[in-house]
Design an enzyme around this catalytic site. Structure first.
Site, short mmCIF file in Angstrom:
data_model
loop_
_atom_site.label_atom_id
_atom_site.label_comp_id
_atom_site.label_asym_id
_atom_site.label_seq_id
_atom_site.Cartn_x
_atom_site.Cartn_y
_atom_site.Cartn_z
N MET A 14 -0.68 5.30 7.01
CA MET A 14 -0.57 5.31 8.46
C MET A 14 0.49 6.32 8.91
O MET A 14 0.93 6.29 10.06
CB MET A 14 -0.24 3.91 8.98
CG MET A 14 -1.33 2.89 8.62
SD MET A 14 -1.36 1.46 9.71
CE MET A 14 0.26 0.79 9.43
N HIS A 61 5.37 6.99 0.17
CA HIS A 61 4.07 7.66 0.36
C HIS A 61 3.94 8.88 -0.57
O HIS A 61 2.89 9.11 -1.18
CB HIS A 61 3.94 8.18 1.79
CG HIS A 61 3.92 7.12 2.85
ND1 HIS A 61 4.92 6.98 3.78
CD2 HIS A 61 3.01 6.16 3.13
CE1 HIS A 61 4.62 5.98 4.60
NE2 HIS A 61 3.48 5.46 4.23
N GLY A 116 0.30 1.22 -2.85
CA GLY A 116 1.64 0.81 -3.24
C GLY A 116 1.73 -0.70 -3.46
O GLY A 116 1.13 -1.48 -2.72
N LYS A 154 4.22 -2.27 -2.78
CA LYS A 154 4.98 -2.76 -1.62
C LYS A 154 4.13 -3.73 -0.80
O LYS A 154 4.61 -4.74 -0.32
CB LYS A 154 5.39 -1.55 -0.77
CG LYS A 154 5.72 -1.82 0.66
CD LYS A 154 7.17 -2.13 0.80
CE LYS A 154 7.58 -2.53 2.19
NZ LYS A 154 6.80 -2.03 3.28
N SER A 186 7.91 2.80 6.76
CA SER A 186 7.96 3.57 8.02
C SER A 186 8.69 2.76 9.08
O SER A 186 9.35 3.30 9.96
CB SER A 186 6.54 3.88 8.50
OG SER A 186 5.83 4.53 7.47
N ARG A 187 8.57 1.42 9.00
CA ARG A 187 9.18 0.56 10.02
C ARG A 187 10.70 0.51 9.90
O ARG A 187 11.36 0.05 10.84
CB ARG A 187 8.60 -0.85 9.93
CG ARG A 187 7.14 -0.90 10.40
CD ARG A 187 6.63 -2.33 10.56
NE ARG A 187 5.36 -2.37 11.27
CZ ARG A 187 4.16 -2.52 10.69
NH1 ARG A 187 4.06 -2.65 9.38
NH2 ARG A 187 3.06 -2.54 11.42
P1 AMP Z 1 1.44 2.61 5.13
O1 AMP Z 1 1.53 4.00 5.66
O2 AMP Z 1 2.66 1.78 5.40
O3 AMP Z 1 0.14 1.92 5.49
O4 AMP Z 1 1.41 2.75 3.55
C1 AMP Z 1 0.48 3.58 2.90
C2 AMP Z 1 0.52 3.30 1.43
O5 AMP Z 1 1.86 3.56 0.96
C3 AMP Z 1 0.22 1.85 1.05
O6 AMP Z 1 -0.55 1.83 -0.14
C4 AMP Z 1 1.57 1.25 0.85
O7 AMP Z 1 1.58 0.15 -0.04
C5 AMP Z 1 2.31 2.44 0.24
N1 AMP Z 1 3.76 2.28 0.40
C6 AMP Z 1 4.44 2.08 1.56
N2 AMP Z 1 5.76 1.93 1.31
C7 AMP Z 1 5.91 2.02 -0.03
C8 AMP Z 1 7.02 1.93 -0.92
N3 AMP Z 1 8.25 1.72 -0.48
N4 AMP Z 1 6.79 2.06 -2.24
C9 AMP Z 1 5.53 2.26 -2.71
N5 AMP Z 1 4.44 2.36 -1.94
C10 AMP Z 1 4.63 2.23 -0.61
#
Ligand code: AMP
Length: 282
Positions: free
Chosen positions: A30, A37, A147, A149, A186-187
């Site tokens: 996102m 990321h 991730g 996470k 991101s938050r």
């Molecule tokens: P998001 O943009 O938050 O939807 O995350 C996109 C991808 O990045 C998802 O697969 C998340 O699990 C991964 N991700 C986000 N934060 C982390 C982190 N700190 N460590 C590893 N992967 C992450």
């Protein structure tokens, strides 16, 4: 790195790559990239010939009271970082193209989505599985990297792939953390200085539960109370849930074993909802 904004162009690009014998790795995101990321993108680059990064703030995975309208964004920076991390394409679809007014189909995984964030955020995972299913069809990757996470998301997506016979290998990437232990997100950009300090309670709680479990405390009630005490001692932090669960079924457990993972969601300053998780016995 190419920027592709339309679904048709994206699929045409993927077909052309496949025809040339190139494998494709997808990293759905996102945006508002951080090292978490970027490490997923680099991992995808080790596994596939071409890396596609999708950047789409998926409206249908946000609840009405959630932060869709304020979700952080910096496209120019994201573009530069994705290129540096080796992406061949940044796919940035439009919400109106992804969800035309007459669309009627969603993809939902049952059971696994009743727990953890699924219980707290009704409809969230149906939004996630629907968009990931659509991205898989549009990009046609050989593999995708997610991730740890978002541990529940990973388990739910693996289930979707198995159940719907999607021939896409799913790789789980470890959680990338700041030096002080805060899981990158991101938050985190929403946090002011004191909230940033309070946000450490998530990783501190996980480490404490781990230390207690290693010293023989396997009772989940006791471990939950210890975590709650840590969160309660941080100003501005309020627990959404603390859960100890089987890492395959996501079902809550009352006693820790080597299949147990823990996850927690904490609201900081009543606004910023952060999540973290980890294996308990390591
Ligand atoms: P998001 O943009 O938050 O939807 O995350 C996109 C991808 O990045 C998802 O697969 C998340 O699990 C991964 N991700 C986000 N934060 C982390 C982190 N700190 N460590 C590893 N992967 C992450």
């Amino acid at each position: 790195m190419e920027i592709i904004r339309t679904i048709n162009e994206m699929t045409a690009w993927s077909r052309a790559q496949s025809a040339r014998g190139k494998s494709i790795g997808l990293v759905p995101t996102m945006g508002y990239f951080h090292e978490g990321h970027l490490s997923l993108m680099r991992r995808a680059g080790q596994k596939a010939d071409r890396v596609v990064v999708s950047l789409f703030v998926n409206p249908i995975q946000f609840g009405p009271e959630e932060d869709l309208s304020t979700y952080p964004a910096d496209f120019a920076r994201d573009q530069e970082l994705a290129a540096q991390a080796g992406a061949a394409v940044l796919f940035v679809p439009d919400a109106a193209d992804m969800y035309p007014d007459d669309s009627r189909t969603t993809v939902a995984v049952s059971g696994l989505t009743d727990y953890l964030c699924g219980a707290d955020r009704p409809g969230h995972f149906a939004g996630v599985t629907t968009v990931v299913c659509k991205l898989f069809h549009i990009v046609q990757p050989d593999l995708a990297v997610f991730g740890s996470k978002d541990f529940q998301q990973l388990v739910v997506i693996r289930r979707m792939c198995t159940d719907l016979n999607m021939n896409i290998r799913i790789f789980a990437h470890p959680i990338v953390r700041e030096d002080d232990g805060l899981a990158m997100s991101s938050r985190n950009a929403y946090l002011n200085t004191s909230q940033r300090q309070s946000a450490l309670c998530l990783s501190v709680a996980i480490r404490s539960a781990r230390t207690l479990a290693a010293s023989g405390e396997l009772n989940v009630e006791q471990l939950t109370a210890a975590c709650q005490k840590i969160i309660g001692s941080c100003p501005d932090a309020e627990t959404d849930y603390i859960s100890f669960f089987n890492r395959d079924t996501l079902q809550p457990v009352t006693r820790i074993d080597d299949q147990t993972r823990m996850a927690l969601a904490v609201r900081i300053g009543n606004r910023v909802r952060l999540i973290d998780n980890g294996q308990v016995l390591v």
